[in-house]
Motif scaffolding. Structure first.
Motif, PDB file in Angstrom:
ATOM      1  N   VAL A   1       0.837  -1.199   0.000  1.00 15.10           N
ATOM      2  CA  VAL A   1       0.000   0.000   0.000  1.00 15.10           C
ATOM      3  C   VAL A   1       0.874   1.252   0.000  1.00 15.10           C
ATOM      4  O   VAL A   1       0.604   2.214  -0.719  1.00 15.10           O
ATOM      5  CB  VAL A   1      -0.963  -0.014   1.210  1.00 15.10           C
ATOM      6  CG1 VAL A   1      -1.635   1.336   1.393  1.00 15.10           C
ATOM      7  CG2 VAL A   1      -2.009  -1.099   1.040  1.00 15.10           C
ATOM      8  N   TRP A   2       1.931   1.242   0.794  1.00 17.23           N
ATOM      9  CA  TRP A   2       2.854   2.379   0.846  1.00 17.23           C
ATOM     10  C   TRP A   2       3.491   2.620  -0.524  1.00 17.23           C
ATOM     11  O   TRP A   2       3.564   3.762  -1.003  1.00 17.23           O
ATOM     12  CB  TRP A   2       3.929   2.101   1.896  1.00 17.23           C
ATOM     13  CG  TRP A   2       4.975   3.158   1.995  1.00 17.23           C
ATOM     14  CD1 TRP A   2       4.833   4.433   2.446  1.00 17.23           C
ATOM     15  CD2 TRP A   2       6.336   3.022   1.601  1.00 17.23           C
ATOM     16  NE1 TRP A   2       6.026   5.096   2.371  1.00 17.23           N
ATOM     17  CE2 TRP A   2       6.975   4.252   1.855  1.00 17.23           C
ATOM     18  CE3 TRP A   2       7.091   1.981   1.075  1.00 17.23           C
ATOM     19  CZ2 TRP A   2       8.310   4.453   1.582  1.00 17.23           C
ATOM     20  CZ3 TRP A   2       8.420   2.197   0.814  1.00 17.23           C
ATOM     21  CH2 TRP A   2       9.014   3.417   1.064  1.00 17.23           C
ATOM     22  N   ASP A   3       3.933   1.548  -1.187  1.00 12.61           N
ATOM     23  CA  ASP A   3       4.550   1.667  -2.506  1.00 12.61           C
ATOM     24  C   ASP A   3       3.536   2.156  -3.540  1.00 12.61           C
ATOM     25  O   ASP A   3       3.859   2.999  -4.384  1.00 12.61           O
ATOM     26  CB  ASP A   3       5.134   0.315  -2.921  1.00 12.61           C
ATOM     27  CG  ASP A   3       5.908   0.407  -4.213  1.00 12.61           C
ATOM     28  OD1 ASP A   3       6.814   1.258  -4.302  1.00 12.61           O
ATOM     29  OD2 ASP A   3       5.607  -0.378  -5.139  1.00 12.61           O
ATOM     30  N   MET A   4       2.309   1.654  -3.465  1.00 10.45           N
ATOM     31  CA  MET A   4       1.268   2.075  -4.405  1.00 10.45           C
ATOM     32  C   MET A   4       0.973   3.564  -4.241  1.00 10.45           C
ATOM     33  O   MET A   4       0.854   4.298  -5.231  1.00 10.45           O
ATOM     34  CB  MET A   4      -0.002   1.269  -4.177  1.00 10.45           C
ATOM     35  CG  MET A   4      -1.154   1.659  -5.069  1.00 10.45           C
ATOM     36  SD  MET A   4      -2.691   0.845  -4.672  1.00 10.45           S
ATOM     37  CE  MET A   4      -3.013   1.487  -3.051  1.00 10.45           C
ATOM     38  N   MET A   5       0.873   4.030  -3.005  1.00  7.33           N
ATOM     39  CA  MET A   5       0.603   5.451  -2.770  1.00  7.33           C
ATOM     40  C   MET A   5       1.746   6.323  -3.287  1.00  7.33           C
ATOM     41  O   MET A   5       1.514   7.393  -3.846  1.00  7.33           O
ATOM     42  CB  MET A   5       0.374   5.706  -1.277  1.00  7.33           C
ATOM     43  CG  MET A   5      -0.889   5.070  -0.740  1.00  7.33           C
ATOM     44  SD  MET A   5      -2.379   5.585  -1.598  1.00  7.33           S
ATOM     45  CE  MET A   5      -2.398   7.306  -1.203  1.00  7.33           C
ATOM     46  N   ARG A   6       2.967   5.852  -3.133  1.00 10.89           N
ATOM     47  CA  ARG A   6       4.121   6.601  -3.632  1.00 10.89           C
ATOM     48  C   ARG A   6       4.067   6.706  -5.155  1.00 10.89           C
ATOM     49  O   ARG A   6       4.302   7.770  -5.733  1.00 10.89           O
ATOM     50  CB  ARG A   6       5.407   5.901  -3.194  1.00 10.89           C
ATOM     51  CG  ARG A   6       6.667   6.628  -3.575  1.00 10.89           C
ATOM     52  CD  ARG A   6       7.878   5.927  -2.995  1.00 10.89           C
ATOM     53  NE  ARG A   6       7.890   4.528  -3.334  1.00 10.89           N
ATOM     54  CZ  ARG A   6       8.795   3.944  -4.137  1.00 10.89           C
ATOM     55  NH1 ARG A   6       9.758   4.666  -4.648  1.00 10.89           N
ATOM     56  NH2 ARG A   6       8.738   2.667  -4.404  1.00 10.89           N
ATOM     57  N   ARG A   7       3.723   5.611  -5.806  1.00  8.20           N
ATOM     58  CA  ARG A   7       3.643   5.624  -7.271  1.00  8.20           C
ATOM     59  C   ARG A   7       2.491   6.504  -7.773  1.00  8.20           C
ATOM     60  O   ARG A   7       2.628   7.209  -8.779  1.00  8.20           O
ATOM     61  CB  ARG A   7       3.487   4.206  -7.805  1.00  8.20           C
ATOM     62  CG  ARG A   7       4.738   3.380  -7.638  1.00  8.20           C
ATOM     63  CD  ARG A   7       4.493   1.936  -8.048  1.00  8.20           C
ATOM     64  NE  ARG A   7       5.637   1.114  -7.755  1.00  8.20           N
ATOM     65  CZ  ARG A   7       6.596   0.845  -8.628  1.00  8.20           C
ATOM     66  NH1 ARG A   7       6.537   1.344  -9.842  1.00  8.20           N
ATOM     67  NH2 ARG A   7       7.606   0.084  -8.285  1.00  8.20           N
ATOM     68  N   ILE A   8       1.370   6.467  -7.086  1.00 11.47           N
ATOM     69  CA  ILE A   8       0.233   7.310  -7.478  1.00 11.47           C
ATOM     70  C   ILE A   8       0.598   8.775  -7.310  1.00 11.47           C
ATOM     71  O   ILE A   8       0.303   9.613  -8.169  1.00 11.47           O
ATOM     72  CB  ILE A   8      -1.016   6.945  -6.647  1.00 11.47           C
ATOM     73  CG1 ILE A   8      -1.551   5.578  -7.083  1.00 11.47           C
ATOM     74  CG2 ILE A   8      -2.097   7.998  -6.791  1.00 11.47           C
ATOM     75  CD1 ILE A   8      -2.656   5.045  -6.197  1.00 11.47           C
ATOM     76  N   ARG A   9       1.240   9.116  -6.191  1.00 11.48           N
ATOM     77  CA  ARG A   9       1.649  10.500  -5.945  1.00 11.48           C
ATOM     78  C   ARG A   9       2.616  10.965  -7.025  1.00 11.48           C
ATOM     79  O   ARG A   9       2.505  12.075  -7.541  1.00 11.48           O
ATOM     80  CB  ARG A   9       2.302  10.591  -4.564  1.00 11.48           C
ATOM     81  CG  ARG A   9       2.446  11.982  -4.050  1.00 11.48           C
ATOM     82  CD  ARG A   9       3.001  12.018  -2.631  1.00 11.48           C
ATOM     83  NE  ARG A   9       2.287  11.147  -1.723  1.00 11.48           N
ATOM     84  CZ  ARG A   9       2.847  10.111  -1.079  1.00 11.48           C
ATOM     85  NH1 ARG A   9       4.116   9.838  -1.247  1.00 11.48           N
ATOM     86  NH2 ARG A   9       2.139   9.360  -0.264  1.00 11.48           N
ATOM     87  N   ARG A  10       3.567  10.106  -7.385  1.00 14.33           N
ATOM     88  CA  ARG A  10       4.546  10.459  -8.416  1.00 14.33           C
ATOM     89  C   ARG A  10       3.851  10.677  -9.763  1.00 14.33           C
ATOM     90  O   ARG A  10       4.186  11.602 -10.505  1.00 14.33           O
ATOM     91  CB  ARG A  10       5.583   9.348  -8.540  1.00 14.33           C
ATOM     92  CG  ARG A  10       6.727   9.713  -9.453  1.00 14.33           C
ATOM     93  CD  ARG A  10       7.716   8.587  -9.598  1.00 14.33           C
ATOM     94  NE  ARG A  10       8.249   8.172  -8.304  1.00 14.33           N
ATOM     95  CZ  ARG A  10       8.778   6.981  -8.076  1.00 14.33           C
ATOM     96  NH1 ARG A  10       8.851   6.086  -9.039  1.00 14.33           N
ATOM     97  NH2 ARG A  10       9.236   6.672  -6.888  1.00 14.33           N
ATOM     98  N   GLY A  11       2.875   9.845 -10.082  1.00 13.59           N
ATOM     99  CA  GLY A  11       2.135  10.009 -11.338  1.00 13.59           C
ATOM    100  C   GLY A  11       1.349  11.305 -11.374  1.00 13.59           C
ATOM    101  O   GLY A  11       1.273  11.970 -12.409  1.00 13.59           O
TER     102      GLY A  11
END
Length: 102
Positions: free
Chosen positions: A48-58
């Protein structure tokens, strides 16, 4: 309807069987079950932490692309305005002093 309620009442009144002679060590997950549950919980938290980081970066990248597109469109509009002004000046339609005649 009354028959359905009566059947539900009979089913609720029926005693549930209790297991007899069950070994508690066979029923509980034990220390390995705890370790597996903790491992799965940590894996889910990391994902979940990694997914949120990727969404924020996008989202940040999309915002930057939108800003660049807006700047590009503004520059194109300014260039078009400059070209129109040059055409008007070249045609002699725009006098430096409108009250003066030669």
């Amino acid at each position: 309807m009354h028959d359905a309620l009566a059947a539900l009442a009979r089913a609720a009144a029926t005693p549930t069987p209790t297991p007899s002679g069950v070994d508690p060590t066979l029923v509980t997950p034990g220390p390995w079950g705890f370790v597996v549950v903790v491992f799965i919980a940590l894996a889910v938290i990391f994902l979940v932490w990694d997914m949120m980081r990727r969404i924020r970066r996008g989202r940040v990248r999309a915002d930057i692309i939108e800003e660049l597109d807006a700047e590009e469109q503004a520059a194109a509009a300014m260039e078009a305005t400059d070209v129109d002004d040059q055409r008007t000046d070249a045609a002699g339609d725009d006098d430096a002093s409108p009250g003066r005649r030669d």
